[in-house]
Design an enzyme around this catalytic site. Structure first.
Site, PDB file in Angstrom:
ATOM      1  N   CYS A   8      46.272  32.646  40.099  1.00 60.04           N
ATOM      2  CA  CYS A   8      47.537  32.092  39.595  1.00 60.04           C
ATOM      3  C   CYS A   8      47.335  31.673  38.145  1.00 60.04           C
ATOM      4  O   CYS A   8      46.238  31.278  37.751  1.00 60.04           O
ATOM      5  CB  CYS A   8      48.062  30.860  40.328  1.00 60.04           C
ATOM      6  N   LYS A 581      43.540  40.673  38.058  1.00 58.71           N
ATOM      7  CA  LYS A 581      42.474  40.938  37.091  1.00 58.71           C
ATOM      8  C   LYS A 581      41.260  40.050  37.317  1.00 58.71           C
ATOM      9  O   LYS A 581      40.127  40.490  37.201  1.00 58.71           O
ATOM     10  CB  LYS A 581      43.037  40.723  35.684  1.00 58.71           C
TER      11      LYS A 581
HETATM   12  C1  F6R Z   1      37.466  47.034  38.787  1.00 65.68           C
HETATM   13  C2  F6R Z   1      37.344  45.652  38.354  1.00 65.68           C
HETATM   14  C3  F6R Z   1      36.709  44.689  39.284  1.00 65.68           C
HETATM   15  C4  F6R Z   1      35.919  43.621  38.499  1.00 65.68           C
HETATM   16  C5  F6R Z   1      35.415  42.544  39.460  1.00 65.68           C
HETATM   17  C6  F6R Z   1      34.564  41.523  38.756  1.00 65.68           C
HETATM   18  O1  F6R Z   1      38.047  47.830  37.801  1.00 65.68           O
HETATM   19  O2  F6R Z   1      37.767  45.289  37.299  1.00 65.68           O
HETATM   20  O3  F6R Z   1      35.903  45.324  40.208  1.00 65.68           O
HETATM   21  O4  F6R Z   1      34.856  44.225  37.851  1.00 65.68           O
HETATM   22  O5  F6R Z   1      36.515  41.910  40.046  1.00 65.68           O
HETATM   23  O6  F6R Z   1      35.271  40.887  37.742  1.00 65.68           O
HETATM   24  P1  F6R Z   1      34.538  40.119  36.576  1.00 65.68           P
HETATM   25  O7  F6R Z   1      33.772  41.099  35.782  1.00 65.68           O
HETATM   26  O8  F6R Z   1      35.638  39.471  35.810  1.00 65.68           O
HETATM   27  O9  F6R Z   1      33.623  39.112  37.234  1.00 65.68           O
END
Ligand code: F6R
Length: 586
Positions: A8, A581
């Site tokens: 969120c 994201k």
């Molecule tokens: C796939 C993707 C996710 C992230 C994962 C880890 O394209 O973006 O698999 O890599 O959620 O996220 P971070 O790197 O932000 O810890």
């Protein structure tokens, strides 16, 4: 550190003449934190609320609410389904206070029974409990600070909150606990949000710590901790360009794929002599055991990092998926060093690992300064990839590999790093010129399944390539070790399952080519992506780079393939269904 984090995005603003439009703009930049539903409350001598389940932009199709103080929220459903009732902001029974909340309250049932048995609730959320509890204690104390402090003592869980009061159109109140929260200081206006990247017209920002609370008005803010005012440091906001500008691209994913050359350049500029912090390098040299921890794409980058560090021979290097590592038995981090890889620096599974293994020294490789992992880990190395907006990670992946490459170089200077960066730039330029060929392969991704096959580093890239295809095109895809095909998965091969083979290592070329033949003789369609010293009649031939950087050049074509496939299927490439994201839930 709290047990539960939540997705969120929350934001509040006071002092802007067009607060509603301003908040919509901020919410658009926070949508990466969840995009199931959204809402805005504006105080114009009376709190008015608009909500939508059709995306942030649709808030502009509703009546624009006037008033120069407001709060807003974009949601990724955890407690309760996606509905207008469950969307924030939530208002108390007396209609006096409204709140946006990022987090999860664990003891909401106890609170309801103990303090709020007389109250009614319109939603299935834990957030409605908070605002009624606030209202209930405000009635006793008649003082916001005392009420906020009381809430901190009662609430269990994570709860970054931004609250407004019908009877005060000058102040916004907040508590930060668990989820990130920053104050943005502007001229004649102040703002507060989950991410500094949504700040517009802001000069400086303030990082809030857990259990801090306070208020902001248009020309002032005050922060308290345990009833004492805290002097906060202001940081200059460095937003060098409008990262939200699509620059003529249709989607962020394509823009970010094509920004990768610039990211390589940025890394060269920011790590200009490639010399890292001495203490960090000494620690890494001395340690016998390194755990590289990541999730999803970042885990895949970690796999490449292991290959680089393994070749130092004197270390045990393990790569761990964070959500599993946390629950592993018999992990001994005594004299170990942890490398967290996280684009966002906020991934809950990694934070849990940090929490469990925090006695070991740690480094985070992240794109986000002041993210939770950045603030917690002993050392930080930044990706300098500029904000990654598309949900599917592309440029952050290659930046993570490059930072690992720089770490490896600092441990043993056995190559000329500038030359290797320059060769990489050259190879990536060449990749961009082969776009049509990637489009052709994507046009063959029209069945329900696809495989990527390879050996060694290529296999690790296959895992990433399959993840990318899955998440944006919804086609089932798997990355397979080519040598394992004959042990089972070959049964799935038919003319309806396209296979992409990656070969970047001459030593194992014939083995992978044998697998290709096995697939072809079962009517499978294979496309091959190979490097120059291997390529003959292959579909894609890429210019050579250093062995440790091969993953980068092998991955970029597969990012394009995922992108073009999703576009052909008319899907929203930037916001695939069911995802967010930054994954701040377990
Ligand atoms: C796939 C993707 C996710 C992230 C994962 C880890 O394209 O973006 O698999 O890599 O959620 O996220 P971070 O790197 O932000 O810890």
């Amino acid at each position: 550190m709290k047990e539960v984090f939540n997705l969120c995005g929350i934001v509040g603003s006071v002092g802007k003449s067009q607060t509603y439009e301003f908040l919509v703009d901020c919410l658009e930049k926070l949508e990466y934190r969840g995009y199931d539903s959204c809402g805005i409350a504006v105080n114009d001598n009376q709190i008015k609320i608009n909500k939508s389940v059709d995306g942030v932009k649709s808030l502009l199709d509703l009546t624009i609410l006037s008033g120069n103080l407001g709060i807003a929220h974009t949601r990724w459903a955890t407690h309760g389904k996606v509905s207008l009732e469950n969307s924030h902001p939530h208002i108390c029974n007396l209609k006096r206070f409204a709140v946006v909340h990022n987090g999860i309250i664990e003891n909401y049932r106890e609170i309801k029974d103990k303090y709020l048995s007389e109250y009614y609730f319109n939603s299935e959320t834990d957030t409605e409990i908070i605002i009624n509890l606030f209202s209930c204690f405000y009635d006793i104390y008649h003082d916001v600070n005392l009420t906020l402090n009381k809430l901190i003592k009662i609430l269990v869980g994570s709860y970054s909150l931004v609250i407004i009061d019908n009877l005060n159109s000058e102040k916004i109140y907040f508590i930060k606990n668990g989820s990130p929260l920053f104050i943005g200081v502007g001229e004649n206006f102040n703002t507060i949000a989950s991410d500094v990247n949504c700040f517009k017209d802001v000069l400086n920002y303030v990082v809030l710590n857990d259990y801090e609370y306070g208020y902001l008005s248009k020309d002032q803010y005050s922060v308290y901790f345990a009833e004492k005012e805290v002097k906060k440091k202001e940081h200059e906001l460095e937003i060098t360009e409008d990262v939200y500008d699509l620059n003529g691209y249709e989607d962020y994913m394509l823009k970010e794929i094509e920004e990768q050359k610039k990211v390589i350049q940025n890394i060269m500029d920011n790590y200009y002599d490639f010399t890292l912090n001495k203490n960090l390098i000494n620690k890494l040299k001395q340690t016998k055991k390194i755990y590289i921890i990541g999730a999803g794409t970042s885990y895949h980058a970690g796999l490449i990092g292991k290959v680089m560090l393994d070749e130092l021979y004197n270390k045990e290097v393990y790569v761990k998926v964070a959500s599993e590592f946390y629950y592993e038995n018999n992990v001994d981090v005594e004299n170990a060093f942890l490398i967290f890889i996280s684009q966002s620096g906020e991934t809950k599974d990694l934070l849990k690992c940090y929490e469990r293994f925090s006695k070991a020294d740690s480094l985070v490789i992240t794109n986000v300064k002041n993210s939770s992992l950045d603030l917690l880990c002993t050392y930080s190395l930044y990706l300098y990839a500029n904000k990654e907006i598309a949900v599917a990670s592309t440029k952050a992946y290659i930046a993570q590999i490059l930072i690992l490459f720089i770490v490896r170089f600092n441990l043993k200077h056995d190559f000329l790093i500038v030359d290797e960066f320059n060769k990489l730039l050259d190879s990536v330029t060449d990749i961009y010129q082969q776009k049509n060929k990637f489009l052709e392969i994507a046009n063959n991704m029209k069945h329900t399944s696809a495989f990527y096959i390879g050996k060694g580093i290529d296999y690790f890239v296959c895992l990433e390539a399959a993840l990318k295809l899955k998440e944006v095109s919804y086609i089932h895809a798997e990355g397979l070790m080519s040598g394992e095909l004959k042990h089972g998965s070959l049964a799935l091969i038919s003319e309806d399952v396209p296979v992409v083979a990656l070969i970047s290592d001459k030593k194992i070329e014939t083995k992978v080519r044998n697998s290709i033949e096995e697939i072809k003789s079962r009517k499978g369609k294979v496309f091959s992506i190979v490097t120059e010293n291997i390529g003959i009649n292959d579909d894609i031939i890429l210019k050579e780079v250093h062995d440790y950087l091969l993953a980068i050049i092998m991955a970029i074509p597969t990012q394009y393939i995922a992108y073009y496939t999703a576009k052909r299927l008319n899907l929203n490439v930037d916001r695939p269904r069911n995802l967010a994201k930054s994954v701040t839930v377990e």
